[in-house]
Design an enzyme around this catalytic site. Structure first.
Site, PDB file in Angstrom:
ATOM      1  CD  GLU A 101       1.846  -7.929   0.424  1.00 50.39           C
ATOM      2  OE1 GLU A 101       1.741  -8.696   1.389  1.00 50.39           O
ATOM      3  OE2 GLU A 101       0.990  -7.053   0.120  1.00 50.39           O
ATOM      4  CB  VAL A 127       5.203  -2.652  -6.576  1.00 55.47           C
ATOM      5  CG1 VAL A 127       6.287  -3.466  -7.251  1.00 55.47           C
ATOM      6  CG2 VAL A 127       4.724  -1.558  -7.491  1.00 55.47           C
ATOM      7  NE  ARG A 145      -1.990   1.382   3.704  1.00 55.33           N
ATOM      8  CZ  ARG A 145      -1.536   2.558   4.127  1.00 55.33           C
ATOM      9  NH1 ARG A 145      -0.307   2.654   4.594  1.00 55.33           N
ATOM     10  NH2 ARG A 145      -2.282   3.632   4.060  1.00 55.33           N
TER      11      ARG A 145
END
Lengths: 765, 156
Positions: free
Chosen positions: A712, A710, A525
């Site tokens: 994980e 982006v 996040r």
């Protein structure tokens, strides 16, 4: 879109890279405060026991020992201490901080795993503290222990937490359609059990923090935590002080991956600081870091899939058992993610999913990059390949069929096609030597950017952008940079909005006393949410400056633009004011430009697909990953180098999860047997295959310049893709992680192994 | 038991008292304030604590401070010259080879030693030279690229 971007989209060097390259950067263990003490912990050597008494006399007698706290006396010394949620979600409960079964206690009177702290000591130096901690003698009354979920769920299992029947901490259920009927009608039904492992973040910086007590009241925590504002709330509640009396400041973070998304050393360091009235540094050994911080939940997933003649998964019954370890922490949320991932990656019309979370007398499992995604993918992606094999459809086609009919899936479909395009061609050429066959496997997933759409969860980021009279900027944000480079990306966003060079922008340290609330660096996040806040704050500043410039230039603000370090009238370039001149003048006119921005409630779905090429040694069972292609939709790469770094790093961790990593616990004692870098096998540079990160950009209108989360997806898929590749190479299904040579060899030589091959073996992709 | 040691640290002479059992890593960090060298495991596995002793890579967590008497030691703080990053350091910065940075000093030391002995290493030689350094963030791809890029320029 108007003018081309100048700063967003460039491979700007990370702002903190020079400090890291020269050793100037400061991690927690580099911090030294006046009169600072060193802490050490005495830990339980049994898995389940009541603390009857703690003998600290010998420990106390050592010169240089300043304080010893134990389970026997901590509340006498510090007053009553609240139970706390290590994951710091406790203020988000429907009644904030309502005590919940499974909460932890600071030096509580019952220990529930080998390694749980029983005493904390503070001394003038680290060696003395360690020596004293080793001399503390705990009189423990052992209790029967349940070391694994099967044992914990039996009728006679010891109750690990009061009121929790048969140690079922929580359960998530999802039902849709009519799975019974659908399974009945299915062309093919595949049943399989998949078992995943305890993966450890094993970040290179050992857990460490410094707590500095305030002479009046409260304390400051210097720590690499991933969610300082949440840590502040939980710590304040734990010690019964107002949140305004607790300050949490990030030190440089030497890797996190979820380990820092829970309180670790902070509560004990704070207790020692409060008792001694002096700063206390508490540093874990590497072994303590392996045992005493949270790991990825091992799961047992009993999966039953019903497939139609096209390989479409029409019904899924899944019973997943997650081992929570001794305390609740992140478990409920991770269980929900496992259930969600099983259901939503593909549109499965009939599902019956149960995810049970079980307490055991073992180290606590919690947040680790991927957060349930890897476990779900390992099971689901293999199930799909098994079904495809049975009906005689190739794995890519089976997925295409499932993804094609829903327009929301187009990014996932694009990722899948991109990965399939990169399969080795022709397949036959990659077969390898007969005793070392090659295979190719694919896997794909959806993911999200943050959790703003999750009911009952806080997902907030605020930012302040302060434009100084000299034209330089402070971006004030509590977005934690775990090494990801998010701060650099945020600076790029700000620079783009304000028409400034990156060199003019400074991004603040994270300090709960000064930075707006941010719910933490997790759930992919940070860039998405903090980026929204920074973009909004910078836009606010730009609007304020343009309004002031409009007065000065006697123009309408809508006719003005920021460009090349000046404000000018569009179409009349001679009517302009250099920014430094404008700002200097503004100061005398009573203007100091600071803008505020808040991330709105929004979500930006992402997708990824992987292709793994492996070589399996039939004689030894060794699997070499030859190549791993990772295609990922990132919306827009604010900084392509940082984005690639995230994908490559996540994939690398995912490959380790697939073939070498996993904590091993002694079956009888619950002791972690491989809690060191020697025995917990991380992949070195020599072991690491070629990782091809392919960045796909499908901008999301809600993201800063279209960017999405982006961090994980890269770790979610490698184990699944590699397992599917092993099946392609050697006609075996490895259903347990890690896929070590022993496991693969056992599967290859098992006399009664279920038939893997279908009649006609199609080309792989 | 206290011992006097004299050695050269990043080109400058050091003379100090150390305890007999004192690790060189702790001497560097706590006694001499050089916190650039970091400790990831204290058992010689991860390589984060690498330093150069008489030009050779050494684990400072496995060395006693007393053992460096008379030696020439280089740490990460000694790689830049007159405030300018070495070619390798700059390459790490430019290629995105640094994420959390904790393994970076150790990697830079290993790579510095490699390029001093072998100015034009192959990719395999680079990978091999770095095989004793654990990194959890980068997956090594950009680290190897950074060393390659530095090797193919003129100076180190």
């Amino acid at each position: 879109m108007a003018s081309p971007l100048r700063v967003v989209g460039t491979r700007a060097a990370k702002l903190d890279a020079p400090a890291k390259a020269t050793g100037a950067i400061r991690y927690a263990d580099d911090l030294v405060l006046p009169r600072m003490l060193h802490g050490a912990l005495t830990r339980s050597d049994v898995a389940h026991a009541d603390v009857v008494a703690v003998d600290v006399d010998e420990a106390r007698s050592i010169p240089g020992i300043v304080a010893v706290l134990s389970s026997a006396d901590v509340e006498d010394v510090l007053g009553s201490l609240a139970p706390y949620d290590p994951a710091c979600h406790d203020f988000e409960r429907s009644r904030p901080f309502e005590p919940t079964a499974g909460d932890a206690r600071l030096l509580g009177r019952r220990v529930r795993y080998v390694g749980e702290p029983i005493a904390a000591v503070a001394a003038e130096d680290a060696a003395t503290a360690r020596c004293a901690a080793d001399l503390v003698v705990a009189d423990l009354a052992p209790l029967p222990a349940a070391l694994d979920p099967a044992a914990a769920r039996t009728a006679h299992a010891p109750a690990i937490h009061d009121g929790v029947e048969r140690n079922l901490a929580t359960s998530v259920a999802r039902r849709e359609g009519d799975p019974d009927a659908a399974l009945e009608a299915a062309t093919v039904v595949v049943r399989r059990r998949f078992v995943t492992s305890r993966q450890k973040q094993a970040q290179l910086e050992p857990t460490c923090c410094v707590v500095d007590p305030d002479p009046q009241d409260g304390f400051t925590v210097y720590s690499p935590v991933q969610a300082p504002h949440r840590a502040r709330f939980t710590l304040a509640h734990l010690f019964g002080v107002d949140a305004s009396r607790v300050r949490v400041v990030n030190t440089a973070i030497g890797g996190a991956f979820g380990k820092g998304d829970a309180l670790t050393a902070e509560p004990h360091a704070a207790a020692l600081a409060l008792v001694t009235g002096r700063p206390v540094k508490l540093r874990y050994s590497r072994n303590e870091d392996f045992v005493g911080t949270e790991a990825r939940h091992p799961c047992v997933a009993d999966m039953t899939g019903g497939f139609d003649a096209d390989g479409r998964l029409v019904a899924l019954r899944a019973h997943v058992t997650m081992d929570a370890g001794a305390y609740l922490s992140h478990s409920p949320r991770i269980a929900a993610v496992v259930a969600g991932q099983l259901m939503t990656v593909y549109r499965i019309p009939n599902v019956d999913i149960t995810v049970d979370v079980v307490f055991t007398n073992s180290p606590v499992n919690g947040a680790f990059r991927g957060y349930g995604g890897p476990q779900a993918a390992f099971s689901l992606e293999q199930l799909i390949d098994l079904g495809a094999r049975e009906v005689g459809v190739n794995p890519a086609d089976a997925r295409r069929v499932m993804l094609a009919d829903d327009p929301d899936r187009t990014t996932l479909l694009r990722c899948l096609e991109a990965v399939v395009q990169r399969a080795p061609r022709p397949a036959r050429e990659t077969e390898g030597a007969p005793e070392r066959p090659h295979g190719v496997g694919i896997a794909c997933t959806r993911w999200k950017s943050g959790i703003a759409d999750k009911p009952g969860a806080v997902d907030q980021s605020g930012a302040i952008v302060h434009l100084h009279a000299d034209g330089t900027v402070d971006v004030i944000t509590a977005a934690c940079d775990l090494g990801t480079g998010v701060k650099t990306a945020l600076a790029q966003v700000c620079a783009e909005v304000l028409g400034l060079d990156l060199g003019s922008i400074r991004v603040s340290d994270v300090d709960t006393a000064a930075t707006p609330f941010d719910s933490g660096a997790h759930a992919s996040r940070s860039l998405y949410r903090a980026g929204q806040a920074v973009q909004a704050a910078a836009t606010d500043v730009r609007d304020q400056v343009l309004a002031y410039a409009a007065e000065v230039l006697e123009a309408d603000p809508s006719d003005l633009e920021f460009a090349d370090g000046a404000v000018r009238v569009r179409g009349a370039a001679q009517r302009h004011l250099g920014l430094p001149e404008l700002l200097h003048r503004a100061l005398f006119d009573g203007h100091d430009f600071h803008g505020h921005g808040q991330a709105p409630k929004s979500q930006a779905p992402t997708a990824a697909a992987h292709l793994a090429e492996v070589e399996v040694d039939l004689e030894t069972g060794r699997v070499d990953v030859v190549r791993l292609v990772a295609v990922q939709d990132v919306g827009r790469a604010i900084n392509p180098t940082l984005v690639e770094g995230q994908i490559e790093g996540a994939v690398h961790q995912g490959i380790g999860y697939a073939i070498t990593e996993g904590l091993v616990l002694d079956r009888d004692t619950g002791v972690v047997l491989n809690g060191s870098y020697m025995d917990y096998r991380l992949l070195t540079a020599t072991d690491t295959p070629l990782i091809e990160a392919v960045v796909l950009e499908a901008p999301d209108p809600t993201g800063p310049f279209g960017a999405k989360g982006v961090g994980e997806p890269g770790i979610i898929l490698p184990a699944a893709a590699i397992a599917n590749a092993i099946r392609d190479a050697a006609d075996v299904t490895i259903d347990e992680l890690p896929m070590t040579p022993e496991r693969v060899h056992r599967a290859l030589t098992a006399a009664d192994r279920p038939p893997e091959t279908s009649e006609t073996r199609d080309s792989t992709i | 038991m206290s011992v006097e040691v004299s050695f050269t640290l990043n080109g400058a002479p050091v003379r100090t008292q150390v305890e007999g059992s004192e690790l060189f890593a702790d001497c560097l960090r706590e006694r001499l304030g050089r916190t650039g060298t970091v400790l990831g495991c204290r058992e010689g596995v991860c390589g984060s604590c690498n330093v150069l002793v008489d030009g050779e890579v050494a684990r400072s967590c496995l060395l006693l401070a007393a053992q460096v008497d008379g030696c020439e030691v280089v740490t990460v703080e000694g790689l830049a010259l007159d405030g300018e990053l070495s070619r390798l350091q700059q390459s790490f910065v430019d290629e995105g080879a640094i994420q959390c940075g904790f393994c970076t000093p150790g990697l830079l030391i290993s790579a510095t030693a490699l390029l001093a002995a072998n100015p034009e290493p192959s990719r395999d030689e680079i990978v091999s030279a770095l095989s004793g350094n654990l990194c959890r963030c980068t997956g090594y791809a950009k680290v190897v690229r950074a060393v390659e890029a530095a090797a193919h320029s003129q100076e180190v």
